[in-house]
Design an enzyme around this catalytic site. Sequence first.
Site, PDB file in Angstrom:
ATOM      1  CE  LYS A   1       6.567  -3.393 -10.522  1.00 35.25           C
ATOM      2  NZ  LYS A   1       7.101  -3.073  -9.271  1.00 35.25           N
TER       3      LYS A   1
ATOM      4  N   GLY B   1       0.736  -0.761   0.134  1.00 33.77           N
ATOM      5  CA  GLY B   1       0.063  -0.519  -0.449  1.00 33.77           C
ATOM      6  C   GLY B   1       0.449   1.304   0.075  1.00 33.77           C
TER       7      GLY B   1
ATOM      8  CG  ASP C   1      -3.216  -6.994  -3.888  1.00 28.70           C
ATOM      9  OD1 ASP C   1      -1.769  -5.900  -4.147  1.00 28.70           O
ATOM     10  OD2 ASP C   1      -2.282  -7.705  -3.496  1.00 28.70           O
TER      11      ASP C   1
ATOM     12  CG  ASP D   1      -7.380 -12.555 -10.357  1.00 23.74           C
ATOM     13  OD1 ASP D   1      -5.761 -11.133 -11.065  1.00 23.74           O
ATOM     14  OD2 ASP D   1      -7.184 -13.679 -10.781  1.00 23.74           O
TER      15      ASP D   1
HETATM   16  C1  LIG Z   1       5.313  -5.385  -5.976  1.00 24.89           C
HETATM   17  S1  LIG Z   1       3.943  -5.027  -5.365  1.00 24.89           S
HETATM   18  C2  LIG Z   1       2.597  -3.728  -5.320  1.00 24.89           C
HETATM   19  C3  LIG Z   1       3.652  -2.756  -4.214  1.00 24.89           C
HETATM   20  C4  LIG Z   1       2.657  -1.554  -3.814  1.00 24.89           C
HETATM   21  N1  LIG Z   1       2.642  -0.678  -5.247  1.00 24.89           N
HETATM   22  C5  LIG Z   1       3.110  -0.451  -3.220  1.00 24.89           C
HETATM   23  O1  LIG Z   1       3.398   0.639  -3.740  1.00 24.89           O
HETATM   24  O2  LIG Z   1       2.998  -1.001  -1.378  1.00 24.89           O
HETATM   25  C6  LIG Z   1       2.641  -5.997  -6.501  1.00 24.89           C
HETATM   26  C7  LIG Z   1       1.239  -6.572  -6.025  1.00 24.89           C
HETATM   27  O3  LIG Z   1       0.665  -7.489  -7.492  1.00 24.89           O
HETATM   28  C8  LIG Z   1       0.323  -7.745  -6.331  1.00 24.89           C
HETATM   29  N2  LIG Z   1      -0.543  -8.295  -7.787  1.00 24.89           N
HETATM   30  C9  LIG Z   1       0.014  -9.558  -8.293  1.00 24.89           C
HETATM   31  N3  LIG Z   1      -0.800 -10.362  -9.287  1.00 24.89           N
HETATM   32  C10 LIG Z   1      -1.873  -9.562  -9.255  1.00 24.89           C
HETATM   33  C11 LIG Z   1      -3.431  -9.811  -9.551  1.00 24.89           C
HETATM   34  N4  LIG Z   1      -3.491 -10.929 -10.585  1.00 24.89           N
HETATM   35  N5  LIG Z   1      -4.935  -9.258  -8.937  1.00 24.89           N
HETATM   36  C12 LIG Z   1      -4.285  -8.196  -8.252  1.00 24.89           C
HETATM   37  N6  LIG Z   1      -3.660  -8.323  -7.782  1.00 24.89           N
HETATM   38  C13 LIG Z   1      -1.920  -8.471  -7.742  1.00 24.89           C
HETATM   39  C14 LIG Z   1       0.812  -8.627  -6.046  1.00 24.89           C
HETATM   40  O4  LIG Z   1      -0.109  -9.617  -4.828  1.00 24.89           O
HETATM   41  C15 LIG Z   1       1.638  -8.195  -4.645  1.00 24.89           C
HETATM   42  O5  LIG Z   1       1.092  -6.985  -3.576  1.00 24.89           O
END
Ligand SMILES: C[S@@+](CC[C@H](N)C(=O)[O-])C[C@H]1O[C@@H](n2cnc3c(N)ncnc32)[C@H](O)[C@@H]1O
Length: 268
Positions: free
Chosen positions: A153, A53, A74, A90
């Site tokens: 990203k 977050g 998320d 998702d």
């Molecule tokens: C690098 S972290 C994000 C960090 C966030 N932007 C922060 O600043 O705290 C990547 C996130 O992508 C989420 N994620 C990956 N695939 C996903 C999906 N299909 N749907 C939702 N979230 C997803 C993971 O659960 C993870 O929490």
Amino acid sequence: MGKSSKDKRDIYYRLAKEQGYRARSAYKLLQINQEFDLFTGVKNIVDLCAAPGSWSQVLSKEFKDKDCKIVAVDLQEMAPLEGVICIQGDITKESTANEIIKHFDKADLVICDGAPDVTGLHDMDEYIQAQLLLAAFNITSHVLKRGGTFLAKIFRGKDMSLLVAQMNTFFKEVYICKPRSSRDSSIESFILCRDYSPPEDYRPTFIDPLLDYKYTTEYVLAPFVACGDINDYDADQTYPTEEGYKFIEPIQPPINPPYKSFLDKRRN
Ligand SMILES: C[S@@+](CC[C@H](N)C(=O)[O-])C[C@H]1O[C@@H](n2cnc3c(N)ncnc32)[C@H](O)[C@@H]1O
């Protein structure tokens, strides 16, 4: 997992601890905003793949006491944040898009810091990241208003021109950027797409071959074809077996039924 001492020496890791951000990623969004001014004139924002977050924290601070809505999504549950509506969902699912647009008509800005668990195999990681980017764009096409901005990203591959060209069919401006806080050793970069202008006849859909598509049409299974001469000995054979070399009647590769009927149809 505990952080290594290398992580603890990292300036952004320490700064995040000091300033109360949940992750050092906060500085990536802050720096991209410094460079590209993402937040001016924005009211409705979607933060995709938002856990834990830190990007939502940046938004929550920036838009505090302003008349705007922030929706964070998320797969994982996210600890609550002031001024942020958290959805556990998702991003590859239409139901998640519907959940988001319950909160406002359309978004001005969609950001996505989504990443799969990396394997360390760059080609594989790049491919999976590209699938996540596709899902992020797909959901964005349902919730972003014309003229809006999309930041996501990416894992930078050898050739970014195809991705830029694809995004250019939907957005007037496309940039690839890597903020200072993104580690040099990481293949991570960000794609920033501005002025959402989909083709007039474009209808967003979740029916996509790489996501929800059900393969119901007739298909043909191609038979396995070995390379080389089928009458030859096995390529690994380097010494005679006990019985000595024997000539065995070559076995034809089986033609499996769907392929056979396909051939029969073509012959008739
Ligand atoms: C690098 S972290 C994000 C960090 C966030 N932007 C922060 O600043 O705290 C990547 C996130 O992508 C989420 N994620 C990956 N695939 C996903 C999906 N299909 N749907 C939702 N979230 C997803 C993971 O659960 C993870 O929490």
